[in-house]
Design a protein around this motif. Sequence first.
Motif, mmCIF file in Angstrom:
data_model
loop_
_atom_site.group_PDB
_atom_site.id
_atom_site.type_symbol
_atom_site.label_atom_id
_atom_site.label_comp_id
_atom_site.label_asym_id
_atom_site.label_seq_id
_atom_site.Cartn_x
_atom_site.Cartn_y
_atom_site.Cartn_z
ATOM 1 N N MET A 1 -0.425 5.288 18.669
ATOM 2 C CA MET A 1 -0.862 6.654 18.844
ATOM 3 C C MET A 1 -2.274 6.798 18.314
ATOM 4 O O MET A 1 -2.569 6.480 17.170
ATOM 5 N N HIS A 2 -3.191 7.248 19.107
ATOM 6 C CA HIS A 2 -4.589 7.411 18.732
ATOM 7 C C HIS A 2 -4.853 8.871 18.399
ATOM 8 O O HIS A 2 -4.480 9.763 19.143
ATOM 9 N N ARG A 3 -5.518 9.097 17.262
ATOM 10 C CA ARG A 3 -5.809 10.478 16.899
ATOM 11 C C ARG A 3 -7.319 10.634 16.803
ATOM 12 O O ARG A 3 -8.028 9.718 16.361
ATOM 13 N N PRO A 8 -6.388 16.072 11.481
ATOM 14 C CA PRO A 8 -5.766 15.662 10.227
ATOM 15 C C PRO A 8 -4.633 14.667 10.462
ATOM 16 O O PRO A 8 -3.963 14.703 11.493
ATOM 17 N N LEU A 9 -4.445 13.791 9.494
ATOM 18 C CA LEU A 9 -3.382 12.797 9.569
ATOM 19 C C LEU A 9 -2.039 13.476 9.303
ATOM 20 O O LEU A 9 -1.926 14.267 8.374
ATOM 21 N N ARG A 10 -1.049 13.175 10.132
ATOM 22 C CA ARG A 10 0.308 13.709 9.931
ATOM 23 C C ARG A 10 1.231 12.517 9.739
ATOM 24 O O ARG A 10 1.367 11.687 10.627
ATOM 25 N N ILE A 11 1.847 12.445 8.585
ATOM 26 C CA ILE A 11 2.802 11.374 8.306
ATOM 27 C C ILE A 11 4.186 11.878 8.676
ATOM 28 O O ILE A 11 4.647 12.900 8.164
ATOM 29 N N THR A 12 4.835 11.131 9.589
ATOM 30 C CA THR A 12 6.145 11.583 10.090
ATOM 31 C C THR A 12 7.256 10.559 9.916
ATOM 32 O O THR A 12 8.392 10.836 10.273
ATOM 33 N N ASP A 13 6.913 9.376 9.396
ATOM 34 C CA ASP A 13 7.947 8.353 9.226
ATOM 35 C C ASP A 13 7.565 7.406 8.084
ATOM 36 O O ASP A 13 6.422 7.410 7.625
ATOM 37 N N PRO A 14 8.498 6.596 7.624
ATOM 38 C CA PRO A 14 8.213 5.682 6.511
ATOM 39 C C PRO A 14 7.113 4.669 6.808
ATOM 40 O O PRO A 14 6.325 4.339 5.923
ATOM 41 N N SER A 15 7.030 4.198 8.048
ATOM 42 C CA SER A 15 5.977 3.212 8.361
ATOM 43 C C SER A 15 4.594 3.854 8.305
ATOM 44 O O SER A 15 3.632 3.223 7.848
ATOM 45 N N GLY A 16 4.486 5.093 8.757
ATOM 46 C CA GLY A 16 3.208 5.807 8.659
ATOM 47 C C GLY A 16 2.826 6.063 7.210
ATOM 48 O O GLY A 16 1.653 5.953 6.836
ATOM 49 N N ALA A 17 3.812 6.383 6.380
ATOM 50 C CA ALA A 17 3.556 6.605 4.955
ATOM 51 C C ALA A 17 3.096 5.320 4.288
ATOM 52 O O ALA A 17 2.128 5.314 3.514
ATOM 53 N N ALA A 18 3.767 4.221 4.611
ATOM 54 C CA ALA A 18 3.396 2.936 4.019
ATOM 55 C C ALA A 18 1.996 2.508 4.459
ATOM 56 O O ALA A 18 1.200 2.000 3.657
ATOM 57 N N ALA A 19 1.682 2.723 5.728
ATOM 58 C CA ALA A 19 0.357 2.364 6.237
ATOM 59 C C ALA A 19 -0.725 3.210 5.564
ATOM 60 O O ALA A 19 -1.792 2.699 5.213
ATOM 61 N N LEU A 65 -12.143 9.319 -0.398
ATOM 62 C CA LEU A 65 -11.979 10.772 -0.481
ATOM 63 C C LEU A 65 -11.207 11.323 0.721
ATOM 64 O O LEU A 65 -10.376 12.221 0.574
ATOM 65 N N GLN A 66 -11.460 10.775 1.908
ATOM 66 C CA GLN A 66 -10.686 11.187 3.082
ATOM 67 C C GLN A 66 -9.212 10.817 2.911
ATOM 68 O O GLN A 66 -8.323 11.579 3.276
ATOM 69 N N GLY A 67 -8.980 9.643 2.340
ATOM 70 C CA GLY A 67 -7.612 9.229 2.079
ATOM 71 C C GLY A 67 -6.912 10.144 1.084
ATOM 72 O O GLY A 67 -5.731 10.476 1.239
ATOM 73 N N LEU A 68 -7.657 10.569 0.049
ATOM 74 C CA LEU A 68 -7.085 11.497 -0.922
ATOM 75 C C LEU A 68 -6.755 12.841 -0.282
ATOM 76 O O LEU A 68 -5.713 13.431 -0.569
ATOM 77 N N GLU A 69 -7.640 13.317 0.565
ATOM 78 C CA GLU A 69 -7.376 14.590 1.253
ATOM 79 C C GLU A 69 -6.141 14.485 2.141
ATOM 80 O O GLU A 69 -5.315 15.393 2.179
ATOM 81 N N ALA A 70 -6.024 13.380 2.858
ATOM 82 C CA ALA A 70 -4.838 13.179 3.700
ATOM 83 C C ALA A 70 -3.581 13.041 2.846
ATOM 84 O O ALA A 70 -2.502 13.522 3.224
ATOM 85 N N THR A 71 -3.722 12.428 1.675
ATOM 86 C CA THR A 71 -2.583 12.296 0.764
ATOM 87 C C THR A 71 -2.132 13.667 0.274
ATOM 88 O O THR A 71 -0.930 13.964 0.243
ATOM 89 N N LYS A 72 -3.097 14.499 -0.093
ATOM 90 C CA LYS A 72 -2.756 15.862 -0.534
ATOM 91 C C LYS A 72 -2.100 16.659 0.594
ATOM 92 O O LYS A 72 -1.135 17.384 0.359
ATOM 93 N N ALA A 73 -2.627 16.517 1.787
ATOM 94 C CA ALA A 73 -2.093 17.268 2.923
ATOM 95 C C ALA A 73 -0.685 16.817 3.293
ATOM 96 O O ALA A 73 0.090 17.590 3.861
ATOM 97 N N ASN A 74 -0.352 15.580 2.977
ATOM 98 C CA ASN A 74 0.953 15.028 3.339
ATOM 99 C C ASN A 74 1.799 14.707 2.104
ATOM 100 O O ASN A 74 2.630 13.791 2.134
ATOM 101 N N ALA A 75 1.600 15.446 1.037
ATOM 102 C CA ALA A 75 2.281 15.152 -0.219
ATOM 103 C C ALA A 75 3.800 15.182 -0.073
ATOM 104 O O ALA A 75 4.500 14.311 -0.612
ATOM 105 N N ILE A 76 4.326 16.137 0.651
ATOM 106 C CA ILE A 76 5.779 16.258 0.798
ATOM 107 C C ILE A 76 6.333 15.084 1.600
ATOM 108 O O ILE A 76 7.342 14.471 1.220
#
Length: 161
Positions: A1-3, A8-19, A65-76
């Motif tokens: 999937m290309h974004r 913004p990054l949306r994490i929807t599964d364990p593999s996306g979270a791990a990546a 910093l972009q990674g941190l922002e995506a981490t904050k946005a996908n904290a749950i």
Amino acid sequence: MHRPADAPLRITDPSGAAAHVAGVLASLEALEAVLARESGHVRVGRLREGLAETERKTALSAAYLQGLEATKANAIALARFAPDGIAALKAAHARFTQAVEANQAVLATARTVSEGLVKTLADEMNRSLTPTVYGHPSQSPSPYGRAGVARSQPLVLSRSL
């Protein structure tokens, strides 16, 4: 999937979270390595080599910093899919904070030393221009300046050395 780059990054599964966690950790480790090399070079006086990776450091900082922002946005989602990844990110960030503090201390020391050298050089150059009477510095009266205040001469540095 290309974004798209601005989406913004949306994490929807364990593999996306791990990546995502792996990508942020990789950026952080690379940035920490650049800071360590910079500190090492500056610590021994090789300023040119120490500042050679400025562009890479800037790019890695932006990626982190972009990674941190995506981490904050996908904290749950990260807490749900990769709780161990969050712990690893926290530990890596704590190590990185220590590396940044060490780097800042090295840079502050180098700045203080260089300012001291320039000030000492300027004082020595101006001291040779001050006349002495019986071994003590003396100022001749001048209608253009205040009595007793030494005038400094311009200091010229060569950047080609």
